[in-house]
Motif scaffolding. Structure first.
Motif, mmCIF file in Angstrom:
data_model
loop_
_atom_site.group_PDB
_atom_site.id
_atom_site.type_symbol
_atom_site.label_atom_id
_atom_site.label_comp_id
_atom_site.label_asym_id
_atom_site.label_seq_id
_atom_site.Cartn_x
_atom_site.Cartn_y
_atom_site.Cartn_z
ATOM 1 N N LEU A 1 119.076 42.706 8.810
ATOM 2 C CA LEU A 1 118.566 41.992 7.648
ATOM 3 C C LEU A 1 117.046 41.935 7.752
ATOM 4 O O LEU A 1 116.495 41.240 8.603
ATOM 5 C CB LEU A 1 119.150 40.575 7.599
ATOM 6 C CG LEU A 1 120.683 40.493 7.635
ATOM 7 C CD1 LEU A 1 121.131 39.058 7.823
ATOM 8 C CD2 LEU A 1 121.259 41.069 6.346
ATOM 9 N N GLN A 2 116.390 42.712 6.901
ATOM 10 C CA GLN A 2 114.942 42.811 6.983
ATOM 11 C C GLN A 2 114.292 41.608 6.295
ATOM 12 O O GLN A 2 114.684 41.225 5.196
ATOM 13 C CB GLN A 2 114.506 44.106 6.288
ATOM 14 C CG GLN A 2 113.023 44.382 6.368
ATOM 15 C CD GLN A 2 112.642 45.611 5.543
ATOM 16 O OE1 GLN A 2 113.390 46.030 4.667
ATOM 17 N NE2 GLN A 2 111.491 46.173 5.816
ATOM 18 N N GLU A 3 113.305 40.992 6.952
ATOM 19 C CA GLU A 3 112.572 39.875 6.350
ATOM 20 C C GLU A 3 111.093 40.206 6.387
ATOM 21 O O GLU A 3 110.455 40.150 7.432
ATOM 22 C CB GLU A 3 112.855 38.580 7.110
ATOM 23 C CG GLU A 3 114.340 38.264 7.166
ATOM 24 C CD GLU A 3 114.620 36.878 7.696
ATOM 25 O OE1 GLU A 3 113.685 36.195 8.148
ATOM 26 O OE2 GLU A 3 115.798 36.479 7.652
ATOM 27 N N GLN B 1 109.883 28.259 9.659
ATOM 28 C CA GLN B 1 111.119 28.653 10.354
ATOM 29 C C GLN B 1 111.170 28.083 11.769
ATOM 30 O O GLN B 1 112.238 27.697 12.247
ATOM 31 C CB GLN B 1 111.245 30.175 10.388
ATOM 32 C CG GLN B 1 111.582 30.764 9.020
ATOM 33 C CD GLN B 1 111.657 32.275 9.039
ATOM 34 O OE1 GLN B 1 111.036 32.919 9.870
ATOM 35 N NE2 GLN B 1 112.400 32.849 8.107
ATOM 36 N N GLU C 1 114.973 28.237 12.423
ATOM 37 C CA GLU C 1 115.601 29.309 11.657
ATOM 38 C C GLU C 1 114.866 30.639 11.823
ATOM 39 O O GLU C 1 114.834 31.468 10.923
ATOM 40 C CB GLU C 1 115.601 28.953 10.160
ATOM 41 C CG GLU C 1 116.467 27.766 9.797
ATOM 42 C CD GLU C 1 117.917 28.156 9.552
ATOM 43 O OE1 GLU C 1 118.242 29.350 9.645
ATOM 44 O OE2 GLU C 1 118.709 27.239 9.272
ATOM 45 N N SER D 1 125.636 29.505 -3.865
ATOM 46 C CA SER D 1 125.877 28.869 -2.580
ATOM 47 C C SER D 1 126.895 29.650 -1.763
ATOM 48 O O SER D 1 127.090 29.386 -0.589
ATOM 49 C CB SER D 1 126.341 27.436 -2.772
ATOM 50 O OG SER D 1 127.514 27.430 -3.547
ATOM 51 N N GLY E 1 126.505 32.690 -1.079
ATOM 52 C CA GLY E 1 125.758 33.690 -0.326
ATOM 53 C C GLY E 1 125.792 33.345 1.150
ATOM 54 O O GLY E 1 125.992 32.191 1.530
ATOM 55 N N THR E 2 125.603 34.333 2.003
ATOM 56 C CA THR E 2 125.645 34.053 3.426
ATOM 57 C C THR E 2 124.443 33.222 3.835
ATOM 58 O O THR E 2 123.378 33.304 3.228
ATOM 59 C CB THR E 2 125.624 35.349 4.241
ATOM 60 O OG1 THR E 2 124.606 36.180 3.710
ATOM 61 C CG2 THR E 2 126.955 36.026 4.187
ATOM 62 N N ASN E 3 124.620 32.471 4.847
ATOM 63 C CA ASN E 3 123.520 31.696 5.401
ATOM 64 C C ASN E 3 122.483 32.660 5.999
ATOM 65 O O ASN E 3 122.796 33.786 6.344
ATOM 66 C CB ASN E 3 124.077 30.769 6.474
ATOM 67 C CG ASN E 3 123.048 29.753 6.905
ATOM 68 O OD1 ASN E 3 121.976 29.688 6.319
ATOM 69 N ND2 ASN E 3 123.387 28.971 7.898
ATOM 70 N N SER E 4 121.234 32.165 6.108
ATOM 71 C CA SER E 4 120.183 33.072 6.552
ATOM 72 C C SER E 4 120.303 33.386 8.038
ATOM 73 O O SER E 4 119.790 34.378 8.504
ATOM 74 C CB SER E 4 118.827 32.466 6.261
ATOM 75 O OG SER E 4 118.675 31.314 7.053
#
Lengths: 256, 424, 281
Positions: B69-71, B85, B90, B22, B24-27
């Motif tokens: 940040l690659q998605e 999303q 998001e 938890s 970890g950074t938020n998305s």
């Protein structure tokens, strides 16, 4: 029975141009190129994906074993007012198609800031939301004679003590079964990791596998097969270990 | 006792692990310590994912104030993820747009106005082209690349047979060419995949007949006769076994990697040659623009733009970072020469020029198709309206009914027409 | 003791359940504005030809796959339980197909096996039967998926094995001493004591088969084709919700399924009192 699997392994050793139109047992070339190239096709290699999958599967396993057995004990043994409601919810969650729950669940995890963590994949297991296993264990607990816990109750054991020292050991086959299913399903789950984990470095194996194949031309089939074969290895090993627990069953669990 | 200790340990470990997760950074992209995070969501094939990642890394090395940040996901999975999303608010800061979703996403209001996007150099994008991308008069998407329908054939097969391709590619001469090949080649190869479902080629046919697939006011512009005549072209080839049989293909779209060594040609999108040649590196593949009707309507030529959008929720102070990432992606020569035109011929003149000197024969083929199309007059083209995002499924269903003998072409197309019109 | 469960259930299970129930009364589309439409969605379900088509496809699938798979699983579990050599290897062999899940690899495999020049037709040609592409024939596409389901009989088999292990050996030994043969022991001890597991498997496989989804990707890449012959109910729900963006209507479809299987399951539970034997009774 096993032929399709052997065939899949054979195909994973063919060059890309021959994979898709191979015959029933292709002769000729054996090459490991799909394995070497497949392993590092994406910017992050499969070491990471396997580790991610392993972490998720192990946490899910622990969660399900603890939470589902406790819920099952409560449901099967204790009488409380909300029991029928609980049972109704357990069954309803089994029945509803997951896709209509997806967005509300996504909103929940987004709200608590849990996107791009393993929490959405693991936390539900600790909360016994896998109705399948609760139900399985209920069936098991109900097979255990009530006289056993009544005797313990007479000896002054509390509910939790009865659960821990009597019910749990007797449920070993059910726990092993749950373990097998949890690990396999978690390992193969695609939809959850796809929507909750968007960073490549967090991908689990199925999401990475899905990213290997091109929908336009089918390019990547060989790599996909090679990595699929590798993804089976941990499962097979786990299965061999866990099934021994089922085999041993009640006879070795200390009920004498 | 042993088991209890073990379980206790397990529980403790898992709680610890959850807590660790938890942290970890938020998305959501954001800014931290002077570094702007930019989420970039896209699909492609797996090899391209790694190329993008490497290019993004180069960009980050040169621009330490931006973290990309690659998605990434495959085409279908990407759209599924997008849908959740959008519902959750998001969406990635920069996101690709699949063709059926262009106007649907517009309806969802997720496009940020990109007119004059800070950090982005508009000079190498043609102003007319940008005009054509506007939706409701607003520039809210940018072009990644141009895709044109094409006819692709295997020159190696022709050489083996000593046969020649026609000099003029009309629908009639193409059909004749395919018949000849099918009848004369000694290996039992087929002339062409059965591929009536390719959307851009259907659109090319319609435009040559003076019809639009979609009209400016969001209606189905194609007539029943228009679509039926196209299916009829295919049906004649199919019945004469010039195409692979649908049964052998296992559907109305055969897999290139399965049958590429048994079939002379295919119709499709011009950028697919890059992947197609990866599957069969020994074949020399050639591409020409889609066959043209002898008295085709004026301005029938067109290209489809693969688009990228900027999320409506990107705050003003991060917009420039987003613009710089997009500028690197869509304008820099380095980007396109490393990646190749996998998402179509670049829309940016600078990137297109950078590709012209290529010695890769497949890229040369792809370039020649786009050049031929761009040299022509092009009348306006409109994308599928929001409620028609399923039209390709309906179209495939109509074709299936025809090839499985469950409906005549006219009946199947009539049904398609009324279903799609009814949903608008 | 139940507190963590309650929190979890509210946020992750009951919450979304209620949310979907509420959405089923709206025209929620993800894309645009949402309005309350009452029971319109439910009314629309019963005049939707695709609802009936997908329901009949799914019912057909359930009725074929569940009995076949359970029968095979139970039979092999009983065989394996008798203790033969290499037991673990057999068990793993039978279970391997279930490990694969409905993955892309399986899709490729199934296509190869059932295609025009695939394994099935190669075997059939020995007997002089001309084959076809079984996957791309509306009459047989669903059957190949039934076979796929049956092929993964390993899952219910494992549950049967676990259940068999729970039967006290003393009971069986006592019966043997009393002179009961294998058939007799099976009928009066093993099967009755196994009924909770049989019931469990029956419910789970039925519910699971009603929710068949991934399987459809194997034949049709998720379109439900050829010509809707594999349009499973949950696939239809998915198409309506995620591709047509009619999430309100999709939710209504989902709840119709819940009510339908719910009734079916309730009936199974009521009937189960007649034949399922629990040790705690």
């Amino acid at each position: 029975m096993i032929y399709p699997l052997l065939w899949m392994i054979r195909l994973s050793f063919l060059p890309e141009s021959e994979v898709a139109n191979a015959g029933l047992w292709p002769e000729g070339i054996w090459t490991g190129i799909n394995y070497t190239e497949g392993w590092s096709t994406l910017s992050v290699d499969f070491t990471t994906f396997f580790l991610n999958s392993a972490v998720v599967a192990i946490l899910a396993l622990i969660g399900n074993l603890l939470a589902c057995s406790l819920s099952a004990y409560v449901l099967a043994r204790l009488r409380f007012r909300l029991q029928p409601v609980y049972f109704g919810v357990v069954i309803a969650t089994l029945l509803i198609p997951v896709h209509v729950l997806l967005i509300p669940q996504y909103l929940t995890f987004s709200y608590i800031g849990a996107l791009n963590t393993f929490i959405p994949l693991v936390l539900p297991k600790f909360l016994a939301t896998d109705a399948f296993f609760v139900f399985l264990m209920i069936q098991f607990v109900r097979g255990i004679p009530r006289e056993l816990d009544q005797a313990a109750f007479m000896d002054g054991a509390g509910y939790f003590r009865i659960y821990w020292s009597i019910i749990l050991p007797l449920m070993r086959p059910a726990l092993a079964t749950t373990a097998i299913f949890t690990v396999i399903w978690t390992w193969n789950d695609f939809l959850g990791p796809l929507i909750y984990l968007t960073r490549t470095s967090l991908y689990t194996v199925p999401v990475a596998l899905n990213a290997l194949l091109s929908t336009d031309t089918g390019f990547g089939t060989g790599r996909l097969l090679a990595m699929s074969v590798l993804s089976l290895v941990p499962l097979v090993i786990f299965f061999f270990v866990a099934q021994k627990q089922i085999l041993e069953g009640i006879s070795s669990s200390g009920l004498k | 006792m042993k088991r209890r200790q073990f379980l206790g340990l397990g529980a403790a470990a898992s709680v610890a692990a959850l807590a660790a997760c938890s942290n970890g950074t938020n998305s959501g992209g954001g800014s931290s310590g002077g570094v702007s995070q930019v989420r970039y969501g896209h699909w492609d094939n797996g090899s391209a994912q790694a190329l993008y990642a490497a290019l993004f890394q180069k960009f980050m090395d040169a621009n330490e104030d931006i973290e990309i940040l690659q998605e990434f996901a495959s085409y279908d999975a990407f759209q599924e993820r997008m849908t959740t999303q959008i519902a959750g608010g998001e969406v990635a800061d920069i996101f690709w747009i699949a063709s059926p979703q262009i106007l649907a996403y517009n309806q969802a209001g997720i496009y940020h106005d990109v007119e004059g996007l800070p950090g982005f150099d508009f000079d190498s994008l043609d102003a007319d082209m940008l005009d054509r991308l506007k939706i409701d008069g607003k520039l809210n998407t940018l072009p990644v690349g141009m895709i044109t329908p094409c006819f692709r054939y295997n020159q190696t097969f022709l050489d083996e047979l000593g046969a020649e391709a026609p000099s003029v590619w009309s629908w009639d001469s193409t059909a004749e060419f395919l018949r000849d090949y099918t009848n004369n080649n000694p290996d039992g190869n087929k002339g062409i995949f059965y591929h009536a479902g390719h959307d851009l080629t259907l659109e090319a046919w319609l435009r040559q007949h003076g019809e639009d697939l979609w009209t400016e006011d969001g209606q189905l512009g194609a007539s029943i006769d228009g679509i039926a005549s196209y299916l009829d072209w295919w049906e004649q080839l199919r019945l004469d076994e010039v195409t692979l049989s649908v049964e052998e293909q296992g559907g109305i779209q055969g897999a290139w990697n399965e049958f590429g060594s048994k079939v002379l040609s295919d119709i499709g999108s011009h950028n697919q040659i890059l992947e197609a040649s990866l599957v069969f590196p020994d074949f020399e593949l050639r591409e020409v623009p889609t066959p043209v009707l002898e008295d085709a309507a004026d301005g029938h030529a067109f290209t489809y733009f693969v688009r990228v959008g900027v999320y409506e929720g990107v705050p003003e102070d991060r917009l420039e970072a987003v613009g710089r990432v997009l500028d690197f992606n869509l304008n820099s020569e380095e980007f396109i020469t490393e990646l190749g035109p996998v998402q179509g011929t670049p829309a940016s003149l600078r990137q297109r020029t950078a590709l012209e000197g290529t010695d890769d024969p497949n890229i040369q083929q792809a370039n020649s198709v786009t050049d031929a199309v761009l040299a022509q007059e092009m009348r306006p083209r409109y994308d599928a309206p929001p409620n028609a995002s399923t039209w390709r499924r309906e179209y495939d269903a109509a074709i299936e009914q025809v090839v499985l003998g469950q409906a005549s072409i006219t009946d199947a197309v009539t049904q398609f027409h009324s279903t799609v019109s009814g949903s608008l | 003791m139940l507190l963590p469960w309650l929190v979890g259930a509210l946020g992750i299970t009951i919450g979304p359940l209620i949310a979907s129930l509420v959405l089923s009364l709206t025209n929620y589309s993800i894309l645009g504005s949402t309005e309350f439409v009452g029971l319109d969605n439910y009314a629309a379900v019963f005049s939707d030809p695709k609802f009936f088509k997908s329901m009949s496809v799914t019912l057909m699938y359930v009725c074929l796959a569940v009995p076949l798979q359970l029968g095979l699983a139970l039979g092999l579990a009983l065989l394996l339980e008798k203790g033969i050599r290499w037991l673990g290897v057999y068990r793993a062999g039978f279970y391997l197909p279930s490990l694969l899940g409905a993955s892309v690899a399986i899709a490729l495999l199934w296509r190869q096996i059932f295609k025009t020049d695939g394994l099935v037709n190669a075997v059939l040609s020995i007997f002089g039967v001309t084959g076809r592409n079984w996957l791309y024939d509306p009459d047989t596409a669903l059957l190949t998926l039934v076979l796929l389901q049956v092929w993964t009989f390993g899952s219910p088999m494992i549950i049967f094995l676990a259940g068999l292990k729970e039967i006290p050996k003393e009971l069986i030994e006592a019966a043997t001493v009393d002179g009961a043969g294998y058939g007799r022991r099976l009928k009066s001890i093993v099967l009755p004591l196994l009924t909770p597991m049989i019931f469990f498997n029956l419910i789970l496989q039925t519910v699971g088969a009603f929710q068949a989804f991934n399987q459809a990707y194997i034949v049709s890449g998720g379109t439900g084709g050829p010509v809707d012959s594999t349009l499973f109910y949950t696939l239809y729900v998915y198409i309506v919700g995620f591709i047509e963006y009619r999430m309100g209507y999709a939710s209504a479809l989902a709840w119709v399924l819940v009510i339908f299987i719910g009734i079916l399951t309730a009936v199974q539970f009521i009937v189960s009192r007649k034949w399922v034997y629990y040790g705690d009774q």
